[in-house]
Design an enzyme around this catalytic site. Structure first.
Site, PDB file in Angstrom:
ATOM      1  N   SER A   7      -0.436  -1.489   6.641  1.00 46.97           N
ATOM      2  CA  SER A   7       0.338  -3.069   6.374  1.00 46.97           C
ATOM      3  C   SER A   7       1.112  -2.724   7.883  1.00 46.97           C
ATOM      4  O   SER A   7       2.384  -2.278   7.705  1.00 46.97           O
ATOM      5  CB  SER A   7       0.533  -3.130   5.686  1.00 46.97           C
ATOM      6  N   HIS A  32      -4.092  -2.862   8.509  1.00 45.14           N
ATOM      7  CA  HIS A  32      -3.921  -4.282   7.467  1.00 45.14           C
ATOM      8  C   HIS A  32      -3.014  -5.219   7.985  1.00 45.14           C
ATOM      9  O   HIS A  32      -2.246  -4.966   8.301  1.00 45.14           O
ATOM     10  CB  HIS A  32      -4.239  -3.795   6.729  1.00 45.14           C
ATOM     11  N   ASP A  34      -1.353  -8.522   7.617  1.00 46.19           N
ATOM     12  CA  ASP A  34      -1.184  -9.568   6.387  1.00 46.19           C
ATOM     13  C   ASP A  34      -0.689 -11.366   6.747  1.00 46.19           C
ATOM     14  O   ASP A  34       0.149 -11.121   8.148  1.00 46.19           O
ATOM     15  CB  ASP A  34      -0.352  -9.030   5.457  1.00 46.19           C
ATOM     16  N   MET A  36       0.350 -15.280   6.294  1.00 45.38           N
ATOM     17  CA  MET A  36       0.415 -15.629   5.463  1.00 45.38           C
ATOM     18  C   MET A  36       1.009 -17.215   5.712  1.00 45.38           C
ATOM     19  O   MET A  36       1.446 -16.780   6.819  1.00 45.38           O
ATOM     20  CB  MET A  36       1.961 -15.436   4.534  1.00 45.38           C
ATOM     21  N   HIS A  65      -6.136  -9.998   6.259  1.00 49.75           N
ATOM     22  CA  HIS A  65      -6.340 -10.056   4.447  1.00 49.75           C
ATOM     23  C   HIS A  65      -5.570 -11.460   4.352  1.00 49.75           C
ATOM     24  O   HIS A  65      -4.195 -11.783   5.129  1.00 49.75           O
ATOM     25  CB  HIS A  65      -4.773  -9.255   3.601  1.00 49.75           C
ATOM     26  N   MET A  67      -3.583 -14.548   3.146  1.00 52.16           N
ATOM     27  CA  MET A  67      -3.011 -15.293   2.020  1.00 52.16           C
ATOM     28  C   MET A  67      -2.966 -16.595   2.227  1.00 52.16           C
ATOM     29  O   MET A  67      -1.790 -16.651   2.867  1.00 52.16           O
ATOM     30  CB  MET A  67      -1.432 -14.331   1.762  1.00 52.16           C
ATOM     31  N   MET A 136      -4.505  -6.809  -5.617  1.00 53.22           N
ATOM     32  CA  MET A 136      -2.957  -6.158  -5.569  1.00 53.22           C
ATOM     33  C   MET A 136      -2.158  -6.088  -6.557  1.00 53.22           C
ATOM     34  O   MET A 136      -2.487  -6.230  -7.507  1.00 53.22           O
ATOM     35  CB  MET A 136      -3.071  -7.736  -5.672  1.00 53.22           C
ATOM     36  N   ASP A 174      -3.342  -2.699  -2.740  1.00 56.56           N
ATOM     37  CA  ASP A 174      -2.145  -2.872  -1.884  1.00 56.56           C
ATOM     38  C   ASP A 174      -1.298  -3.837  -2.785  1.00 56.56           C
ATOM     39  O   ASP A 174      -1.433  -4.255  -3.588  1.00 56.56           O
ATOM     40  CB  ASP A 174      -2.864  -4.405  -0.955  1.00 56.56           C
TER      41      ASP A 174
HETATM   42  C1  DX5 Z   1       2.016  -7.721   0.493  1.00 59.09           C
HETATM   43  C2  DX5 Z   1       0.594  -7.565   0.883  1.00 59.09           C
HETATM   44  C3  DX5 Z   1       1.153  -6.530   2.193  1.00 59.09           C
HETATM   45  C4  DX5 Z   1       1.927  -5.464   1.867  1.00 59.09           C
HETATM   46  C5  DX5 Z   1       2.611  -3.774   1.517  1.00 59.09           C
HETATM   47  O1  DX5 Z   1       1.915  -9.378   0.061  1.00 59.09           O
HETATM   48  O2  DX5 Z   1      -0.810  -8.318   1.355  1.00 59.09           O
HETATM   49  O3  DX5 Z   1      -0.169  -5.735   2.010  1.00 59.09           O
HETATM   50  O4  DX5 Z   1       2.130  -5.187   3.126  1.00 59.09           O
HETATM   51  O5  DX5 Z   1       3.565  -3.399   1.420  1.00 59.09           O
HETATM   52  P1  DX5 Z   1       4.317  -2.106   0.425  1.00 59.09           P
HETATM   53  O6  DX5 Z   1       2.727  -0.850   1.117  1.00 59.09           O
HETATM   54  O7  DX5 Z   1       5.663  -2.058   1.120  1.00 59.09           O
HETATM   55  O8  DX5 Z   1       4.081  -2.720  -0.677  1.00 59.09           O
HETATM   56 ZN    ZN Z   2      -1.805  -6.988   2.380  1.00 55.01          ZN
END
Ligand code: DX5
Ligand code: ZN
Length: 216
Positions: A7, A32, A34, A36, A65, A67, A136, A174
């Site tokens: 990620s 990956h 993320d 947000m 991903h 969010m 998750m 994840d």
């Molecule tokens: C959290 C994200 C993850 C995050 C994982 O909301 O979706 O992808 O970056 O990070 P680690 O591996 O540090 O938990």
């Molecule tokens: Zn993620």
């Protein structure tokens, strides 16, 4: 086959391009990404222009991903930015079946993510049309959180559904994934492992990936 999906939320954004290239060079399988929105999760990360700017730096699959609330509003933009897999949250979309078909209409893979408290049962009927399910194992919003153990049970449940309804289904996990829990995740049925802090900690991407892949 197990695939590693670092990620980039935990990358060094001041040299994001270099970090992305390093992922491919040192044996990651998927990037990956993320996204947000500060609404679905209490954090804002980055969006479409950032994804565009790194797309040409690597041939690796871009696993986006989302969010974000009502993700269907932005699917086309993320496809144009270079997404290969688009994951939307069960909790963020009132018309998931429609959104999955919409994602697939662009020729990209469609996935649904479940927050820790959301039962697997909710997506049982969607399994045949999905390319991937994302379990998750932390509450989404931040990297570096502690792995939630009951996610393993949910992975086993998805695995059982995959055996029944969709042999090609990818099962991604994840949050809080590191060398200490990979063996368990593998035997539960996960085959795409997201790891943020475990890959980028200390900026030692090469060494960190080696340590993780020893557990595969
Ligand atoms: C959290 C994200 C993850 C995050 C994982 O909301 O979706 O992808 O970056 O990070 P680690 O591996 O540090 O938990
Ligand atoms: Zn993620």
């Amino acid at each position: 086959m197990i695939q590693l999906a670092p990620s980039i939320l935990s990358a060094d954004f001041s040299k994001l391009g270099e970090d992305v290239k390093a992922l491919e060079m040192y044996g990651a399988d998927i990037v990956h990404i993320d996204v947000m929105d500060g609404m679905f999760v209490p954090n804002i990360s980055f969006g479409i222009p950032v994804i565009k700017s790194i797309r040409n730096l690597t041939k690796l699959t871009f696993d986006v991903h989302l969010m974000i609330e009502e993700p269907s509003r932005y699917i086309e933009d993320f496809v144009k930015a270079g997404a290969d897999i688009i994951t939307v949250h069960f909790e963020a979309d009132k018309h998931l079946d429609r959104t999955i078909n919409y994602i697939k209409s662009f020729g990209v893979k469609a996935a649904v993510a479940l927050n820790p408290a959301t039962p697997v049962e909710n997506i049982k009927h969607l399994i045949p049309q999905l390319d991937m399910v994302l379990i998750m194992s932390v509450n989404p919003g931040f990297g570096g959180q502690k792995f939630i153990g009951y996610a393993l049970d949910k992975i086993r449940e998805v695995k059982a559904l995959a055996e029944k309804y969709n042999n090609n289904l990818l099962i991604e996990v994840d949050g809080g994934v590191d060398a200490s829990n990979i063996k368990e995740l593998k035997s539960a049925g996960a085959n795409v492992l997201v790891a943020g802090s475990a890959v980028f900690k200390g900026g030692e991407i090469k060494e960190n990936i080696e340590i993780i892949k020893r557990e595969f």
